[in-house]
Each structure stands twice: as structure tokens, then as C-alpha cells.
Design an enzyme around this catalytic site. Structure first.
Site, mmCIF file in Angstrom:
data_model
loop_
_atom_site.group_PDB
_atom_site.id
_atom_site.type_symbol
_atom_site.label_atom_id
_atom_site.label_comp_id
_atom_site.label_asym_id
_atom_site.label_seq_id
_atom_site.Cartn_x
_atom_site.Cartn_y
_atom_site.Cartn_z
ATOM 1 N NE ARG A 290 42.839 24.343 68.538
ATOM 2 C CZ ARG A 290 43.648 25.075 69.280
ATOM 3 N NH1 ARG A 290 44.089 24.582 70.439
ATOM 4 N NH2 ARG A 290 44.046 26.270 68.908
ATOM 5 C CE LYS B 196 44.490 29.433 76.991
ATOM 6 N NZ LYS B 196 44.383 28.331 76.004
ATOM 7 N N PRO C 85 48.078 25.209 78.982
ATOM 8 C CG PRO C 85 49.941 26.002 80.105
ATOM 9 C CD PRO C 85 49.488 25.539 78.762
ATOM 10 C CD GLU C 86 42.127 24.880 79.950
ATOM 11 O OE1 GLU C 86 41.187 25.634 79.662
ATOM 12 O OE2 GLU C 86 42.447 23.903 79.240
ATOM 13 C CG ASN D 231 41.325 20.991 74.032
ATOM 14 O OD1 ASN D 231 40.614 21.515 73.187
ATOM 15 N ND2 ASN D 231 41.553 19.691 74.051
#
Length: 265
Positions: free
Chosen positions: A251, A51, A2-3, A165
Site C-alpha cells: 500500500r 489478478k 502483480p498488476e 499499487n
């Protein structure tokens, strides 16, 4: 993973459902805190920090959680059927007379003293969606290791908190460089623009149901290159490429070899 905007939304939902209300149900399904009982206490607030999620409860306690790759918090009305996953994936239940918050697959869940919150979030850099946002400090931290690849530096929450990401990939594209270009080789002014763009995008997306990094609402594509392998780059038409480090799904990188300058993974 999650961003920061997704975590901000989760905190907002939890805060709306729990803050100011007395807990009538408390169940922490992790061995270390399985006997902890928060019933009868009022939830003070639910605050995002990068986060991380901090659920503060009266009596000087904070329930600290982190979603990482698979975790989620779901909010249900009292009596509503829970649909977030099978019961064995539930790690936390916090309920009041009106709502029940259920935490699924939470890899980090711990009950700490509120006075000790710095021990779990004090290492974080300026929070892109927090009251402590400091763009100058974020730029300084980002450039502290000139040899480090840009993508790694952006994902390091000690530099600036909230980038995941998707934003890593999209910010590199908007800067016209690959995620593997060393930070010290960024052209003058680019670090400042990167940080400002990151803040602008997360602020814009925290209230949207679907994340968008493209510049106009009329664009059919919400993202420039993320998830668009072998499709034309919206800037130059070159086919977008994908790099997937073995065993590191969090990644994955996408980039345009035509208009993003720098090493190719």
C-alpha cells in the site's frame, strides 16, 4: 503485488506452453491437493481474470492460482534447469513433452470444478483486460462509496479488476489528485477519465517487457511518481513524497504535493 498486465503476460506464457497439450507431469504441493493427479489430461486454456489465473483442464477441472505479493509461474523447456527459486518454494508443477510450468511461492492454489469458477472470481468487477470490460459499470462501482479514498477504491478488485499499487499511484497522479481524496470529491468527468486511462495503460503495457505510464517513448522515466521519492515531479518540479503504512508494503503511495490536490495520507 502483480498488476493485471503482469498476470495477463503470465497467463499468455502458460497458455502458449500448455494449452492443447497432454500433461505428462502433475505435482500440486499443497496438502489439500497433494494427491490430485492431472497427468493424461489435456490443458484447454490458461485464462487471466483480473489478478487470478485459471488453468482449465479437460474433465471439467480448473487449477486456480493467485500470485499476490511473491508468487510467480515460470515456464521452462524440457530439460532446462529451473531457476525460479529453491525447491521448497515450489507449489505446483505442470509438464508436457515440450515445456514445464513451475509455480513458486503461490499463496493461493486450488483445484476446483470449472463450473464453480464463479465462486472464486465471480466477485470481481469488470476486467480491464477481459472480454467483459464495461467502463460504465466500472465508473458506477468506483463511485458507489463516495467517502472512500480513491486509492482504496482503485485497489478494490470488486470495482474494476486488474489495478495494483503501481497503477493506483500513477492514475492518481495523472488525475491530479492524491490517493486519499474521497471518490465523491473528484471533479466532474474525472472518474470516467480515470477508468478510460486505466484501460488504455493496461492494454498498452500487456505486450511490453517494461511497464510505462509516461506518455512518450522518448521519456527517460517509465513512471511519473512511483518509486521516485525526493525526485522532482515531472509536471511541476516539486519533490515527490512517499507514504508507507506500517506493515503494508503493498500500500505504499507516492505523490506530488505541488500538483496533486487532496489530503496528504
Amino acid at each position: 503485488m502483480p498488476e493485471g498486465d503482469s498476470v495477463w503476460k503470465a497467463a499468455h506464457r502458460l497458455d502458449s506452453a500448455l494449452a492443447g497439450r497432454v500433461l505428462t507431469r502433475s505435482d500440486l504441493r499443497v496438502p489439500r491437493f497433494a494427491t490430485a493427479d492431472l497427468t493424461g489430461r489435456t490443458v484447454l486454456d490458461v485464462t487471466p481474470r483480473g489478478k487470478h489465473l485459471l488453468t482449465r483442464v479437460e474433465g471439467g477441472l480448473t487449477l486456480h492460482s493467485h500470485l499476490r505479493m511473491d508468487g510467480s509461474w515460470r515456464v521452462y523447456a524440457t530439460g532446462e534447469r529451473w531457476r525460479g527459486g529453491p525447491a521448497h518454494q515450489i507449489r505446483a508443477i505442470l509438464g508436457n513433452a515440450e515445456h514445464t510450468a513451475v509455480g513458486y511461492r503461490l499463496p493461493v492454489l486450488e483445484l476446483i470444478h470449472t463450473a464453480d469458477e464463479a465462486e472464486v472470481v465471480g466477485h470481481l468487477g469488470p476486467d480491464l483486460l477481459g472480454p467483459d470490460w464495461d467502463p460504465d459499470e466500472a465508473v458506477r462501482r468506483l463511485g458507489a462509496d463516495p467517502e472512500r479514498p480513491l486509492g482504496e477504491a482503485l485497489l478494490d478488485q470488486r470495482n474494476l479488476a486488474g489495478i495494483g499499487n503501481v497503477y493506483k499511484v500513477e492514475l492518481a497522479f495523472l488525475a491530479g489528485v492524491t490517493p486519499w481524496l474521497p471518490v465523491g470529491e473528484l471533479p466532474p468527468g474525472v472518474p470516467e477519465r480515470l477508468v478510460a486511462t486505466a484501460h488504455r495503460l493496461l492494454e498498452a503495457n500487456k505486450d511490453r517487457p517494461d511497464r510505462r505510464t509516461t506518455t512518450t517513448a522518448r521519456s527517460r522515466e517509465r513512471l511519473h511518481v512511483y518509486g521516485r521519492e525526493n525526485r522532482p515531479c515531472p509536471r511541476c518540479g516539486t519533490l515527490v513524497r512517499k507514504a508507507e503504512p506500517p506493515g503494508q508494503l503493498e500500500r505504499i503511495s507516492y505523490w506530488c504535493p505541488g500538483c496533486q490536490k487532496g489530503p496528504s495520507s
